[in-house]
Design a protein around this motif. Structure first.
Motif, PDB file in Angstrom:
ATOM      1  N   GLY A 183     -27.747  48.510 -13.397  1.00  0.00           N
ATOM      2  CA  GLY A 183     -27.973  49.068 -14.718  1.00  0.00           C
ATOM      3  C   GLY A 183     -26.722  49.490 -15.455  1.00  0.00           C
ATOM      4  N   PHE A 184     -25.534  49.151 -14.897  1.00  0.00           N
ATOM      5  CA  PHE A 184     -24.299  49.525 -15.590  1.00  0.00           C
ATOM      6  C   PHE A 184     -24.087  48.619 -16.797  1.00  0.00           C
ATOM      7  N   ARG A 185     -23.629  49.210 -17.900  1.00  0.00           N
ATOM      8  CA  ARG A 185     -23.456  48.479 -19.159  1.00  0.00           C
ATOM      9  C   ARG A 185     -21.979  48.385 -19.531  1.00  0.00           C
ATOM     10  N   ALA A 186     -21.575  47.200 -19.967  1.00  0.00           N
ATOM     11  CA  ALA A 186     -20.160  46.923 -20.217  1.00  0.00           C
ATOM     12  C   ALA A 186     -19.556  47.868 -21.243  1.00  0.00           C
ATOM     13  N   HIS A 187     -20.314  48.237 -22.278  1.00  0.00           N
ATOM     14  CA  HIS A 187     -19.734  49.061 -23.343  1.00  0.00           C
ATOM     15  C   HIS A 187     -19.433  50.484 -22.885  1.00  0.00           C
ATOM     16  N   CYS A 188     -19.907  50.855 -21.687  1.00  0.00           N
ATOM     17  CA  CYS A 188     -19.648  52.202 -21.184  1.00  0.00           C
ATOM     18  C   CYS A 188     -18.254  52.335 -20.581  1.00  0.00           C
ATOM     19  N   LEU A 189     -17.586  51.217 -20.279  1.00  0.00           N
ATOM     20  CA  LEU A 189     -16.221  51.287 -19.760  1.00  0.00           C
ATOM     21  C   LEU A 189     -15.269  51.608 -20.902  1.00  0.00           C
ATOM     22  N   CYS A 190     -14.517  52.697 -20.741  1.00  0.00           N
ATOM     23  CA  CYS A 190     -13.674  53.205 -21.816  1.00  0.00           C
ATOM     24  C   CYS A 190     -12.225  53.321 -21.346  1.00  0.00           C
ATOM     25  N   PRO A 191     -11.416  52.271 -21.531  1.00  0.00           N
ATOM     26  CA  PRO A 191      -9.989  52.376 -21.200  1.00  0.00           C
ATOM     27  C   PRO A 191      -9.327  53.482 -22.001  1.00  0.00           C
ATOM     28  N   SER A 192      -8.433  54.219 -21.349  1.00  0.00           N
ATOM     29  CA  SER A 192      -7.757  55.349 -21.985  1.00  0.00           C
ATOM     30  C   SER A 192      -6.303  55.376 -21.562  1.00  0.00           C
ATOM     31  N   TYR A 193      -5.523  56.125 -22.323  1.00  0.00           N
ATOM     32  CA  TYR A 193      -4.113  56.316 -22.004  1.00  0.00           C
ATOM     33  C   TYR A 193      -3.785  57.785 -22.167  1.00  0.00           C
ATOM     34  N   THR A 210     -14.215  54.183 -26.760  1.00  0.00           N
ATOM     35  CA  THR A 210     -15.480  54.890 -26.581  1.00  0.00           C
ATOM     36  C   THR A 210     -16.606  53.853 -26.604  1.00  0.00           C
ATOM     37  N   PRO A 211     -17.797  54.236 -26.175  1.00  0.00           N
ATOM     38  CA  PRO A 211     -18.905  53.283 -26.272  1.00  0.00           C
ATOM     39  C   PRO A 211     -19.159  52.790 -27.683  1.00  0.00           C
ATOM     40  N   ARG A 212     -18.808  53.604 -28.684  1.00  0.00           N
ATOM     41  CA  ARG A 212     -19.015  53.195 -30.076  1.00  0.00           C
ATOM     42  C   ARG A 212     -17.834  52.407 -30.629  1.00  0.00           C
ATOM     43  N   ARG A 213     -16.664  52.575 -30.038  1.00  0.00           N
ATOM     44  CA  ARG A 213     -15.465  51.882 -30.501  1.00  0.00           C
ATOM     45  C   ARG A 213     -14.752  51.318 -29.283  1.00  0.00           C
ATOM     46  N   PRO A 214     -15.171  50.139 -28.827  1.00  0.00           N
ATOM     47  CA  PRO A 214     -14.658  49.590 -27.562  1.00  0.00           C
ATOM     48  C   PRO A 214     -13.199  49.168 -27.659  1.00  0.00           C
ATOM     49  N   ALA A 215     -12.619  48.949 -26.493  1.00  0.00           N
ATOM     50  CA  ALA A 215     -11.237  48.484 -26.417  1.00  0.00           C
ATOM     51  C   ALA A 215     -11.116  47.076 -26.987  1.00  0.00           C
ATOM     52  N   ARG A 216      -9.923  46.737 -27.459  1.00  0.00           N
ATOM     53  CA  ARG A 216      -9.655  45.402 -27.984  1.00  0.00           C
ATOM     54  C   ARG A 216      -9.019  44.529 -26.913  1.00  0.00           C
ATOM     55  N   ARG A 217      -9.351  43.254 -26.946  1.00  0.00           N
ATOM     56  CA  ARG A 217      -8.699  42.261 -26.102  1.00  0.00           C
ATOM     57  C   ARG A 217      -7.817  41.395 -26.977  1.00  0.00           C
ATOM     58  N   LYS A 250      -0.393  29.021 -20.192  1.00  0.00           N
ATOM     59  CA  LYS A 250       0.171  30.301 -19.759  1.00  0.00           C
ATOM     60  C   LYS A 250      -0.140  31.366 -20.800  1.00  0.00           C
ATOM     61  N   VAL A 251      -1.346  31.913 -20.676  1.00  0.00           N
ATOM     62  CA  VAL A 251      -1.839  32.911 -21.624  1.00  0.00           C
ATOM     63  C   VAL A 251      -2.212  34.171 -20.842  1.00  0.00           C
ATOM     64  N   THR A 252      -1.878  35.310 -21.403  1.00  0.00           N
ATOM     65  CA  THR A 252      -2.234  36.606 -20.823  1.00  0.00           C
ATOM     66  C   THR A 252      -3.199  37.325 -21.758  1.00  0.00           C
ATOM     67  N   THR A 253      -4.269  37.849 -21.198  1.00  0.00           N
ATOM     68  CA  THR A 253      -5.202  38.645 -21.986  1.00  0.00           C
ATOM     69  C   THR A 253      -4.905  40.121 -21.769  1.00  0.00           C
ATOM     70  N   LEU A 254      -4.496  40.786 -22.820  1.00  0.00           N
ATOM     71  CA  LEU A 254      -4.178  42.204 -22.765  1.00  0.00           C
ATOM     72  C   LEU A 254      -5.377  43.022 -23.224  1.00  0.00           C
ATOM     73  N   LEU A 255      -5.519  44.198 -22.654  1.00  0.00           N
ATOM     74  CA  LEU A 255      -6.610  45.105 -23.004  1.00  0.00           C
ATOM     75  C   LEU A 255      -6.032  46.385 -23.559  1.00  0.00           C
ATOM     76  N   SER A 256      -6.546  46.834 -24.686  1.00  0.00           N
ATOM     77  CA  SER A 256      -6.024  48.057 -25.290  1.00  0.00           C
ATOM     78  C   SER A 256      -6.526  49.287 -24.552  1.00  0.00           C
ATOM     79  N   SER A 257      -5.835  50.392 -24.768  1.00  0.00           N
ATOM     80  CA  SER A 257      -6.264  51.694 -24.254  1.00  0.00           C
ATOM     81  C   SER A 257      -6.918  52.517 -25.351  1.00  0.00           C
ATOM     82  N   GLY A 258      -7.499  51.822 -26.335  1.00  0.00           N
ATOM     83  CA  GLY A 258      -8.220  52.499 -27.398  1.00  0.00           C
ATOM     84  C   GLY A 258      -7.325  52.991 -28.512  1.00  0.00           C
TER      85      GLY A 258
END
Length: 594
Positions: free
Chosen positions: A328-338, A351-358, A384-392
């Motif tokens: 029952g875990f939902r992807a939008h609940c994961l909240c990267p932070s810095y 946040t769940p309302r404002r997800p991280a950017r890829r 040779k591509v890297t996918t970066l994830l933001s910390s919000g």
């Protein structure tokens, strides 16, 4: 009573008193051990324990502004003593417990106690004798000779009810918003420890920012295994729950390390809604929890899963989401932070309302210090591509800027040094404060990254970035490239350029590395922990060769030497990140693996 609570009070102790008055029977702290609740105390009971402990410390001679080291586990004793320190006007100094922690924790305790000239240490009965011995052995240099070694008290003694017939214990007036709440000692220093000075005002600002960002409510339940001596554990497991009036469930850190299922079981059984952990913890759960066990959980109540403490990886989040979707875990609940200790905790967050950017970028351009987004399937360099994830994005009233080495502000999409400002920022380091409080003052974080459409992308520590042949190689990318390599512990790697250890000291090289006389005077070296203690010589050779080939093929990084060391021997910070500079120092001194 529902909804987040708003209040004018200045300190966490004030928040506790309000909850104890308004909701005395509501659960405040729960201890979870070996898959079951072992103790729960209410806000009223927690207030009683804090008041007893504060009064007992005062009766024993503690005075306003004294530093008291909290050498306590993830248990009721920690929040009770922290709140007692606040109530008595003392400055709390969280420190990692000594039990089973080896010499690193001993040296850290001595350094912390000496730096802040601690007068008091509160620990538990099983650790008291060892703690007293460690402080006695600190020697005459303690506190530059200004104060004697700290006096050790046990929480069991301090929190005990006063004997009948005796005079009532009296608690002194508490602190104000601008007084110091605690010293958070940074985890990565290789020299004299530095204590970030955190005021009660900064704590209140950080907790209010988080409450708004994550829409915290009194119905929430926080679950944490992160050590409460660490800023992540302290803020998410103690301070934020007190601010918004929700329950906190505390797990032993070693229990999570032994069985990550314990963390998710607590979330499942107690309907946890908020929990934070470093990026490696999410990957650890995927590797160690079988699919059948994952499916037996109920994680549908977990609404904010904060991923912080190190560079966040898109692949980690994807694998965790897929593995625990049946629960029952939902992807939008994961909240990267810095964040960092100097910012009390959080600077930016999704946040769940404002997800991280890829952001998919060309790896070669990234290593050259540029951001070149990939706009289509054919816009790449041989794949040779890297996918970066933001910390919000920054929290309310928080400013994040990126500057070049000369201090000039850089526009979006340009890599540079990350600087921050905000009301949650620290006042400086203990004994080194050189500026007045000013939330507009920018602090250089020591991290490299860039801004893109309001989101912060963190690439790694400045000191841990390897520059080789004009290209930048970030520690997180190196660890990620080697994460699934058989024979190595995920995340326990360090790459650096070095002139090498003394010729007479082979420094534990595997047989697959170059011999002492063949190693160039200056070369790239990979040091990595093996996944078990005693591999065969053939397996060591294969692992070293595979690691060298993986770095060359994935990152274009060619290392001349691979050093394999036993598990648990690389120096790490309190949040588990490898200390690259210290690893290099030990390598060059011939001390690796000892």
């Amino acid at each position: 009573m529902s909804g987040a609570i708003r209040r004018p009070q200045a300190t966490a102790y004030d928040w506790l008193r309000q909850h104890a008055h308004a909701r005395p029977q509501a659960a405040a702290v729960t201890e979870w051990r070996e898959g079951a609740v072992v103790r729960t105390v209410t806000f009223a009971e927690l207030l009683t324990l804090a008041d007893r402990t504060a009064a007992a410390l005062t009766e024993r001679g503690a005075r306003h502004g004294d530093r008291v080291v909290l050498l306590l586990p993830n248990a009721l004793s920690f929040p009770a003593t922290l709140l007692a320190a606040f109530a008595a006007g003392l400055i709390a100094v969280p420190a990692p417990p000594l039990a089973g922690s080896g010499t690193a924790a001993v040296h850290r305790l001595r350094g912390i106690a000496a730096d802040c000239e601690a007068r008091w240490v509160v620990t538990t009965q099983p650790w008291a004798q060892q703690t007293e011995g460690v402080l006695r052995e600190t020697g005459p240099s303690f506190g530059a000779g200004q104060v004697p070694p700290a006096t050790v008290h046990t929480w069991e003694d301090l929190s005990a009810p006063a004997p009948p017939g005796g005079p009532p214990l009296r608690r002194p007036p508490g602190p104000t918003a601008d007084t110091v709440a605690f010293l958070q000692y940074t985890s990565g220093s290789t020299g004299r420890p530095k204590g970030a000075v955190i005021t009660h005002r900064a704590v209140a600002a950080q907790c209010a920012q988080a409450a708004r960002a994550y829409r915290e409510r009194s119905e929430d339940t926080a679950v944490t295994w992160v050590p409460l001596s660490h800023d992540m554990g302290l803020v998410t497991g103690v301070l934020r729950p007190l601010h918004s009036g929700y329950a906190s469930v505390l797990l032993a850190s070693r229990e999570f390390a032994r069985s990550p299922l314990s963390w998710l079981t607590a979330l499942s059984e107690l309907r946890g809604t908020l929990s934070s952990a470093p990026d490696f913890a999410y990957g650890h759960c995927v590797r160690k929890i079988p699919a059948a066990a994952a499916a037996s959980l109920d994680l549908s109540h977990w609404r904010v899963a904060r991923d912080a403490g190190e560079v966040v990886r898109a692949d980690t989040l994807d694998r965790f989401t897929a593995h625990f979707a049946p629960a029952g875990f939902r992807a939008h609940c994961l909240c990267p932070s810095y964040g960092m200790a100097e910012a009390t905790l959080t600077v930016t967050t999704a946040t769940p309302r404002r997800p991280a950017r890829r952001l998919a970028v060309r790896r070669g351009a990234l290593q050259a210090g540029n951001i070149r987004p990939v706009t289509g399937p054919h816009d790449a360099e041989g794949g040779k591509v890297t996918t970066l994830l933001s910390s919000g994005t920054p929290l309310d009233d928080t400013e994040v800027v990126v500057r070049d080495r000369d201090g000039r502000r850089l526009p979006d999409g340009h890599i540079g040094d990350v600087w921050i400002a905000g009301p949650q920022l620290f006042e400086g380091y203990w004994g080194r404060r050189a500026h007045p409080r000013d939330i507009r003052r920018l602090h250089q974080t020591g991290d490299r990254g860039f801004l893109h459409e309001g989101h912060l992308f963190v690439l790694g520590r400045v000191d841990d970035t390897v520059v080789h042949q004009g290209r930048n190689y970030y520690a997180a990318d190196i660890a990620d490239a080697l994460a699934d390599l058989p024979g190595l512990r995920p995340g326990r790697t360090a790459v650096f350029q070095t002139a090498g250890p003394p010729r007479s000291e082979p420094c534990g090289r595997s047989s697959a590395t170059y011999g002492p006389q063949a190693v160039p005077a200056a070369h790239m070296c990979l040091v990595a922990e093996r996944d078990h203690a005693a591999p065969t010589e053939e397996r060591s050779t294969e692992t070293a060769r595979a690691a060298r080939q993986r770095l060359a093929g994935v990152l274009g990084l060619f290392v001349k030497e691979v050093v394999l060391v036993p598990p648990g021997t690389l120096p790490v910070t309190t949040s588990g990140k490898v200390r690259v500079n210290e690893t290099r120092r030990r390598y060059e001194a011939g001390l690796l693996g000892r």
